[in-house]
Design an enzyme around this catalytic site. Structure first.
Site, short mmCIF file in Angstrom:
data_model
loop_
_atom_site.label_atom_id
_atom_site.label_comp_id
_atom_site.label_asym_id
_atom_site.label_seq_id
_atom_site.Cartn_x
_atom_site.Cartn_y
_atom_site.Cartn_z
N ASP A 172 -14.77 23.06 36.76
CA ASP A 172 -14.44 22.03 37.74
C ASP A 172 -14.92 22.43 39.14
OD1 ASP A 172 -12.60 23.96 38.54
OD2 ASP A 172 -10.84 22.82 37.96
N GLU A 175 -14.41 26.16 40.00
CA GLU A 175 -14.94 27.18 39.10
C GLU A 175 -13.89 27.62 38.06
OE1 GLU A 175 -15.61 27.75 42.57
OE2 GLU A 175 -17.70 27.10 42.44
N GLU A 331 -11.29 28.09 54.86
CA GLU A 331 -11.22 27.45 53.55
C GLU A 331 -9.78 27.03 53.25
OE1 GLU A 331 -13.46 28.44 49.56
OE2 GLU A 331 -11.80 29.87 49.84
#
Length: 384
Positions: A172, A175, A331
């Site tokens: 996905d 990963e 992130e």
């Protein structure tokens, strides 16, 4: 609570500055060949560009008015694909013959800036990016009237690859879970194939293949990718994943204001959103399972498309609040970890998590454009 007028103005000024600096950062880090680095300093990402991340970055830059940057990325994608023409032909032929190639022989999800697959081990077989880049091209054409014919050969290769492979399980967006067929991956594929069919740059047979396969994928999503009235994380799951916000938001595969769209937004809000930050999925342990600003922006785009700009603005404000003093966006943040005991193992493996992450900056830009029509400042005139 309603902010005083002066505070709202200051907030908007600060947001506009962050949006502008984000676009400048992306431009400054874009490789000369067009690739966008995922993160310039994070050990696991440095030196690599993803089709998926890069396509969303290009879409944001295009929407903000940085057309040349987006087109350089599309040119890079085209070169990567055309250099693998024979591989794609073999993959499609094997699928047609009923003997599909092994996962290891499929195209990788990320490449070095010069277009190589790279030498590091990775969870590489992911299909979503190949649909996403074509979708981003079509969005760019709508934004700027660009001539997509320059990318026609690589778009045709993409159609062949996806039409032959879309039903395969693969990793996905994160990963993970290569054994499943992921609904956000299917959404990216459907969006790309639909875009390819409508761009007007393919021969009749391939355009028909793109359109008919997009129909199949969308029907499959509705038949097999729905649980409890909302889109599911993968076929057979009842959970949601925050990546589904793209399917009902900016990619518009499932209209955000439809019953399925609003139910999916509600499920993401219920299960994955806390105080404006959004987790990838329940049970996430990557760096402790923090909250991702780019996912708050994806969810904001879905709310905006569903007719709730106030919630979208709140999510945008949360994403902006993750920027550091220098404007760098991470992130993820550790404000609400799902499993704090799992942070150290990732730090020991790869160092502290990615910061900056260009995808985070891009999604902030894209949501700001969606809500307020933010555009890049006009170039300053210089005297002779």
């Amino acid at each position: 609570m309603t902010l005083p007028t002066t505070d709202r103005a200051a907030e908007q000024t600060g947001l506009a500055a962050l949006v502008a600096s984000s676009a400048d950062l992306i431009s400054s880090l874009q490789d000369a060949g067009g690739a966008y680095p995922a993160s310039p300093t994070f050990s696991a990402y440095a030196g690599y560009s993803w089709f998926r991340d890069g396509a969303f970055i290009a879409d944001a830059m295009s929407a903000y008015g940085r057309a040349e940057s987006a087109e350089r990325f599309f040119d890079w994608c085209a070169r990567v694909l055309e250099s693998r023409r024979d591989e794609i032909g073999a993959i499609a032929a094997a699928a047609r013959a009923g003997a599909p190639v092994e996962d290891a022989a499929m195209l990788p999800t990320r490449f070095t800036f010069d277009g190589r697959a790279g030498d590091d081990e990775w969870w590489d077989f992911q299909l979503d990016g190949y649909g996403t880049w074509v979708w981003a091209v079509a969005e760019h054409v709508r934004n700027h009237g660009a001539d997509a014919a320059r990318w026609a050969p690589s778009i045709a290769l993409t159609v062949d690859y996806l039409a032959s492979s879309w039903q395969r399980p693969c990793f996905d967006w994160w990963e993970e879970h290569a054994e499943h067929v992921h609904v956000s991956t299917l959404g990216c594929i459907a969006a790309g194939l639909r875009a390819a069919a409508t761009l007007g740059v393919l021969d009749d047979a391939r355009a028909a293949l793109a359109a008919s396969t997009a129909d199949e994928v969308e029907a499959f999503i509705r038949a097999r990718g729905v649980a409890d009235g909302h889109l599911s994380k993968w076929v057979g799951s009842t959970a949601v994943d925050a990546s589904l916000a793209a399917v009902v938001g900016v990619m518009d595969v499932v209209p955000a204001a439809s019953a399925l769209g609003t139910a999916t937004i509600a499920a993401i809000e219920r299960d994955l959103a806390v105080d404006g930050g959004v987790h990838r999925f329940l049970g996430d342990t990557y760096f402790g399972g923090g909250q991702w600003p780019l996912l708050s922006c994806f969810l904001g785009l879905a709310h905006a498309r569903a007719g709730d700009p106030d919630r979208a603005r709140a999510l945008l404000a949360w994403a902006a609040s993750t920027a550091g003093p220098d404007g760098s966006m991470p992130e993820q943040v550790e404000r609400h970890l799902l499993d704090a005991s799992r942070v150290d193992e990732w730090v020991e493996r790869w160092g502290t998590s990615a910061d900056p992450l260009l995808w985070s900056h891009a999604m902030l830009i894209r949501l700001a454009v969606e809500l307020d029509g933010a555009t890049a400042p006009a170039p300053q005139e210089t005297s002779a």
